[in-house]
Design an enzyme around this catalytic site. Structure first.
Site, mmCIF file in Angstrom:
data_model
loop_
_atom_site.group_PDB
_atom_site.id
_atom_site.type_symbol
_atom_site.label_atom_id
_atom_site.label_comp_id
_atom_site.label_asym_id
_atom_site.label_seq_id
_atom_site.Cartn_x
_atom_site.Cartn_y
_atom_site.Cartn_z
ATOM 1 N N SER A 190 1.148 8.019 -7.612
ATOM 2 C CA SER A 190 0.589 6.707 -6.822
ATOM 3 C C SER A 190 -0.312 7.240 -5.528
ATOM 4 O O SER A 190 -1.442 7.853 -6.060
ATOM 5 C CB SER A 190 2.015 5.926 -6.270
ATOM 6 N N ASP A 250 2.220 -1.817 -14.704
ATOM 7 C CA ASP A 250 2.239 -1.187 -13.167
ATOM 8 C C ASP A 250 1.730 -2.299 -12.372
ATOM 9 O O ASP A 250 0.561 -2.384 -12.423
ATOM 10 C CB ASP A 250 1.747 0.093 -13.050
ATOM 11 N N HIS A 303 5.906 1.793 -12.551
ATOM 12 C CA HIS A 303 5.342 2.317 -11.668
ATOM 13 C C HIS A 303 5.538 3.958 -11.747
ATOM 14 O O HIS A 303 4.657 4.877 -11.784
ATOM 15 C CB HIS A 303 5.300 2.001 -10.424
#
Length: 631
Positions: free
Chosen positions: A486, A571, A604
């Site tokens: 991320s 996501d 995610h």
């Protein structure tokens, strides 16, 4: 479909050859093809991946159960039994043992949101996400009959709490922002709005205090909060909203306890003198005591404050360890539970007697000896020293002969406290070293550490990571692969282009790489409410610094290391078109990254479930080890 889009802003034109990938329907066949391509290209690693996964599974207890905790008349615990992925929520009393919730019954993918037992222990409010988009369906289970009520509430988020026969919960808007608090009454089948947050920079959370005296709503952006106390469904602001001031609350039987950065940037408990060099993260109130969770010098600790003026500290029992309060539902208690552990030590759960500081070991996960954690400090170009937590087998020397995987994140003041992991141990057994660097932008060294890697100072995160790698390569490890997810994926993408010579391989998981375009688009999640973390490119000064480091706008060329990129169609945090566009742009410049994309269920953080997670980690580690051994 493939026609370039020209973005014009602040007198600068940006040509986006892959803007069409923003369309989910247009890109879906491409993503399916990418997944097939990925599977084909890693087929030769199948035996090694299976070997790693088998080792990982062998170090995972067949049945994993948590420490138990008391809530009212029952004792509660969670467990995952042999062959299951997600686990059970159970309770015991007088020899009985009841299954309250079986997450494996929801199928191959499930994430749990709220799980709150009512004060009378008659009802369970719980919510589930079965796709990975982090939007949950709220349900209510009668714990006498173990049947769910017909009511199901869609579009809810993580937090909730019971008060006066109502369940309070949060609801998301079209960009997944928790913007409303509502409440539902099971007896009357009544649903009411309690509070709506109109400022798109703020998100709402809610909790019931363990004292039972207050229900608290918090609105927060990156540097400002407002707290409301709710009485009979009516919210009353505790301290108002002042830009740049954060405060949070818990409650005793006598009233609220507040901690704030007003007057002390690293937070102070109102009425308690702050100590220098400490960052207060949380305050938990119990009968006669407050327990502060804080950090000092890069390490976590607890401080117990008695209403009688007594004070003492509780530290992790091992170097480079973690410590945290867990599973404390009772306010009127003489003891609390905390857990400890590290990358090299198993999780332990302890009972702490609040009056004396005496502790008793309640439970310990299986021990695997032969590993050690230690702290190194890397000098940064500006003179700061960057903490690196290193973990290795005791027979693998830190003398420049072993390869290393470096992990970094560096955003949102986040701290990743170390936890023993069966997957990591299998990697270490291959003779490699793991290092986790606390780059600026994270919170390992306090609030100032975050501020030093935020907004215009974001490139400091990248140079810190490079400095850590150079420090390790100076006679401590032989070569380095690097990994992050991320915001940590952004970090990997940035250093991939800045210093490709340093890396044997790069793993950028769900990377936030199309920084400028994404932060200009307020129709997608995590844009408006994150301008205070990354910047608002509608402002020319923010646009300038963001464009200077945005990986998608700075595609590297030349000799680049092997690269593995991941993404997921569901996501909501990093939309899948970002890594897809970056991969396409890299290929246009002659690079050939692997792209592992979840095209069905998946979120995610990759596949959920304990065994699915292990197989995912086996894929990542086989890629890394293959590159480290080739270099």
């Amino acid at each position: 479909m493939t026609h370039p889009v020209v973005h014009k802003l602040h007198g600068i034109e940006r040509i986006d050859d892959h803007a069409w990938m923003r369309d989910p329907e247009a890109v879906r066949d491409v993503l399916i093809s990418e997944r097939r391509r990925y599977e084909s290209r890693i087929a030769h690693t199948a035996p090694f991946r299976q070997h790693l996964a088998a080792i990982m599974a062998g170090r995972t207890p067949e049945t994993e159960s948590s420490v138990s905790w008391r809530h009212g008349a029952f004792v509660y615990y969670t467990q995952i039994v042999t062959g299951r992925e997600f686990g059970e929520f159970r309770r015991k009393r007088d020899g009985s043992d009841e299954l309250l919730l079986d997450l494996d019954a929801f199928g191959e993918y499930v994430e749990l949101g709220v799980r709150e037992v009512s004060p009378d222990e008659r009802w369970l409010a719980y919510s589930v996400d079965v796709t990975g988009d982090e939007v949950y369906e709220l349900r209510f289970r009668d714990l006498d009959s173990m049947q769910d009520l017909p009511i199901r509430i869609d579009g809810t988020y993580y937090t909730g709490g019971w008060a006066d026969g109502w369940f309070y919960y949060t609801v998301v808007d079209e960009v997944y922002r928790p913007c409303e608090v509502r409440r539902y009454n099971l007896e009357t089948d009544t649903d009411e709005l309690v509070l709506r947050e109109g400022d798109r920079k703020f998100e709402l959370t809610i909790k019931a205090t363990r004292s039972g005296t207050h229900l608290l709503i918090t609105a927060a952006n990156r540097d400002t909060t407002e707290v409301w106390s709710v009485v009979d469904g009516l919210p009353e602001s505790v301290g108002g909203r002042r830009p740049g001031i954060e405060y949070r609350c818990d409650a005793t039987l006598d009233g609220l306890v507040t901690w704030t950065d007003d007057g002390h940037s690293e937070f102070r408990v109102v009425g308690v003198p702050p100590l220098p060099g400490e960052r207060i993260h949380e305050v938990d109130c119990f009968d006669g005591y407050k327990v502060l969770t804080l950090r000092r010098g890069g390490d976590p600790l607890l401080r117990v404050l008695g209403d009688d003026g007594t004070s003492y500290e509780v530290h992790p029992p091992v170097p480079c360890g973690r410590i945290a309060l867990v599973h404390n539902a009772e306010y009127l208690t003489e003891t609390v539970i905390f857990e400890t552990g590290s990358y090299s030590e198993p999780t332990q759960w302890w009972s702490l007697t609040l009056a004396t500081g005496d502790r008793e070991l309640l439970k310990e996960n299986p021990r695997h000896d032969g590993y050690v954690s230690e702290r190194l400090w890397a000098p940064a170009p500006d003179g700061a020293v960057i903490p690196i937590t290193v973990v290795r087998r005791t027979d693998v020397p830190l003398n420049g002969t072993a390869p290393c995987l470096l992990y970094g994140y560096g955003a949102y003041e986040a701290v990743f406290d170390p936890t023993w992991d069966a997957a990591l141990s299998a990697f270490l057994d291959e003779g490699a070293i793991f290092a986790h660097v606390g780059v600026r932008g994270g919170g390992e060294m306090g609030r100032a550490w975050w501020q030093a890697g935020r907004l215009s100072r974001k490139p400091t995160t990248f140079t810190d990571h490079i400095a850590a790698a150079e420090h390790l390569l100076a006679g401590r490890v032989s070569r380095i692969a690097t990994r992050g997810l991320s915001a940590g994926g952004l970090l990997q993408a940035a250093v991939y282009g800045m210093r490709p010579d340093l890396w044997a391989a790069v793993v950028a998981e769900v990377p936030f790489v199309d920084v400028v375009t994404t932060m200009l688009d307020d129709t997608i999640p995590l844009t408006v409410n994150e301008w205070d973390e990354w910047g608002d490119p509608h402002r020319v000064e923010d646009f300038t610094w963001m464009l200077a480091y945005s990986p998608y706008d700075n595609i590297p060329a030349g000799d680049l290391p092997p690269l593995l990129v991941t993404g997921a169609v569901n996501d909501p945090r990093v939309l899948v078109h970002e890594p897809a566009k970056w991969v396409a742009a890299l290929r246009a410049q002659g690079a050939d990254p692997l792209f592992r994309v979840e095209v069905e269920d998946g979120g995610h953080s990759g596949p959920p479930g304990r065994y699915a997670h292990l197989h995912y980690e086996a894929e990542i580690f086989s890629f890394v080890l293959d590159a480290l051994k080739k270099t």
